[in-house]
Design a protein around this motif. Structure first.
Motif, mmCIF file in Angstrom:
data_model
loop_
_atom_site.group_PDB
_atom_site.id
_atom_site.type_symbol
_atom_site.label_atom_id
_atom_site.label_comp_id
_atom_site.label_asym_id
_atom_site.label_seq_id
_atom_site.Cartn_x
_atom_site.Cartn_y
_atom_site.Cartn_z
ATOM 1 N N CYS A 113 38.297 41.134 42.452
ATOM 2 C CA CYS A 113 38.144 40.719 41.048
ATOM 3 C C CYS A 113 37.639 41.949 40.297
ATOM 4 O O CYS A 113 36.664 42.576 40.731
ATOM 5 C CB CYS A 113 37.132 39.586 40.952
ATOM 6 S SG CYS A 113 36.591 39.240 39.261
ATOM 7 N N ASN A 141 31.239 35.794 38.792
ATOM 8 C CA ASN A 141 32.234 36.806 39.206
ATOM 9 C C ASN A 141 31.539 38.124 39.549
ATOM 10 O O ASN A 141 31.775 39.159 38.931
ATOM 11 C CB ASN A 141 33.246 37.061 38.078
ATOM 12 C CG ASN A 141 34.035 35.831 37.680
ATOM 13 O OD1 ASN A 141 33.489 34.741 37.601
ATOM 14 N ND2 ASN A 141 35.312 36.002 37.416
ATOM 15 N N CYS A 202 37.673 41.595 32.558
ATOM 16 C CA CYS A 202 38.645 40.951 33.446
ATOM 17 C C CYS A 202 39.992 41.600 33.159
ATOM 18 O O CYS A 202 40.456 41.580 32.003
ATOM 19 C CB CYS A 202 38.699 39.448 33.174
ATOM 20 S SG CYS A 202 40.226 38.728 33.821
ATOM 21 N N CYS A 292 46.772 36.916 37.724
ATOM 22 C CA CYS A 292 45.713 37.663 38.413
ATOM 23 C C CYS A 292 46.270 38.082 39.777
ATOM 24 O O CYS A 292 46.530 37.247 40.629
ATOM 25 C CB CYS A 292 44.467 36.797 38.576
ATOM 26 S SG CYS A 292 43.227 37.629 39.590
HETATM 27 FE FE1 SF4 Z 1 38.580 38.339 38.277
HETATM 28 FE FE2 SF4 Z 1 40.013 38.191 36.063
HETATM 29 FE FE3 SF4 Z 1 41.148 37.603 38.376
HETATM 30 FE FE4 SF4 Z 1 39.299 35.950 37.297
HETATM 31 S S1 SF4 Z 1 41.316 36.430 36.496
HETATM 32 S S2 SF4 Z 1 39.414 36.612 39.436
HETATM 33 S S3 SF4 Z 1 37.912 37.449 36.343
HETATM 34 S S4 SF4 Z 1 40.345 39.623 37.764
#
Ligand code: SF4
Ligand code: 13P
Length: 341
Positions: A113, A141, A202, A292
């Motif tokens: 993440c 997170n 993010c 993601c």
């Molecule tokens: Fe991390 Fe963004 Fe993926 Fe959520 S969407 S897991 S905050 S990278």
């Protein structure tokens, strides 16, 4: 069961080829059998692909599907011996910290993440040195080693409530600067809180910019659904033209449920769009569909592989553990968050 799965999968994807669905079904059967055999549960985040989000009672594999707060709470309630986490590493770590007597398996150890990777425990110690006595709120997170240095955790769902529970006017909020800026706007009207922010973002939500503006112009009657992690400039430039909200994943789901509108623009992870389509098939969701890459590392095949590894030497490859003293130190802010929620 098979018919239920096909119906749900079709409503979430807006149609998929019968041949593709047929390929998924044997994997689902095998996963369900292995779960029973090993007394395992599958916790699945809303950002998973549709086949990982369909619950067992609907012919799928998940025992619980939710946002990060819902998944943390579900992890505290299970009697299973194994928790297979269809999500990313910080989520699996949180489940382990809350249940160190259970075995937590993550189907792909590389599911990271960008927010969790943006800050270390050492960096939190330095912020605290610069701001002595100021409470530190860590977004969930973050990795355990970072949480261990913080006073309390929060998720997108309870961030406002957690921040308000502190008497201190100044609060350190790490690591998401956009979420912090959006929260600060909300606090301006409701509290006297001042947030000291870190620079994390993010990598998915920071991409909602002119793409969302173009969609609002093309669909002036659609309501906006923006996650807290979307840049504040986007929130400001779009939410004063179109109706809608900026908030958590659960705020987004609740908003759609209550709204009489038939059309929505989603500023959040692409597969939350699939969740929404499955829950509200009569409504239309328009999304730039940004995925993601960390969440998408988890697949049905890897979930099956993780279950097959149980009691074999390859179980180690999937097992998420946090060692002492980080385990006990990171438990404190997570537990406080659950108590305050
Ligand atoms: Fe991390 Fe963004 Fe993926 Fe959520 S969407 S897991 S905050 S990278
Ligand atoms: P939620 O807390 O809304 O589940 O969000 C988790 C996440 O990773 C957002 O990008």
């Amino acid at each position: 069961m098979k018919e239920n799965f096909i119906k749900k999968y079709t409503s979430m994807t807006g149609g998929a080829s019968a041949a593709y669905i047929e390929k998924l079904l044997p994997l689902i059967d095998e996963i369900r059998e292995l779960k029973k055999k090993h007394n395992a549960v599958i916790l699945s985040h809303y950002y998973m692909t549709p086949e990982l989000q369909i619950e067992e009672k609907e012919g799928g594999i998940a025992d619980f599907v939710g946002d990060s707060l819902g998944l943390s709470v579900a992890a505290t309630k299970t009697n299973a011996d194994y928790i297979v986490f269809c999500g990313v590493k910080f989520m699996a770590e949180t489940a382990y910290i809350l249940n160190p007597s259970k075995t937590v398996l993550l189907p792909d150890d590389n599911a990271g993440c960008s927010l969790a990777e943006s800050i270390t425990g050492e960096e939190v110690r330095k912020i605290k040195e610069k701001n002595p006595g100021v409470p530190v709120i860590a977004y969930i997170n973050t990795y355990a080693e970072t949480k261990a240095e913080c006073d309390v955790c929060c998720t997108s769902r309870n961030a406002v409530k957690i921040a308000k529970s502190f008497e201190s006017k100044n609060l350190i909020f790490i690591p998401d600067k956009f979420m912090g800026q959006n929260l600060a706007v909300k606090f301006k009207t409701e509290t006297d809180k001042n947030l000291i922010l870190w620079s994390g973002t993010c990598e998915v939500h920071e991409q909602f910019r002119t793409n969302i503006e173009s969609l609002t112009m093309a669909n002036p009657n659609a309501e906006l659904l923006l996650h807290w992690e979307v840049p504040q400039e986007t929130v400001e430039s779009t939410l004063n033209k179109n109706k809608g909200i900026v908030g958590s994943t659960s705020d987004i789901l609740n908003y759609v449920e209550k709204s009489s509108s038939k059309e929505f623009i989603l500023g959040s992870e692409c597969d939350l769009g699939a969740t929404l389509k499955g829950m509200f098939p009569e409504k239309q969701f328009i999304t730039p569909c940004i995925m993601c890459r960390h969440m998408k590392l988890i697949s049905l095949q890897k979930t099956l592989d993780a279950l097959k590894s149980i009691n074999t030497p390859s179980q180690q490859k999937y097992q998420i553990q946090v060692d002492e003293p980080i385990l006990s130190k990171a438990y404190i802010p997570i537990k406080l968050m659950l108590d305050l929620s």
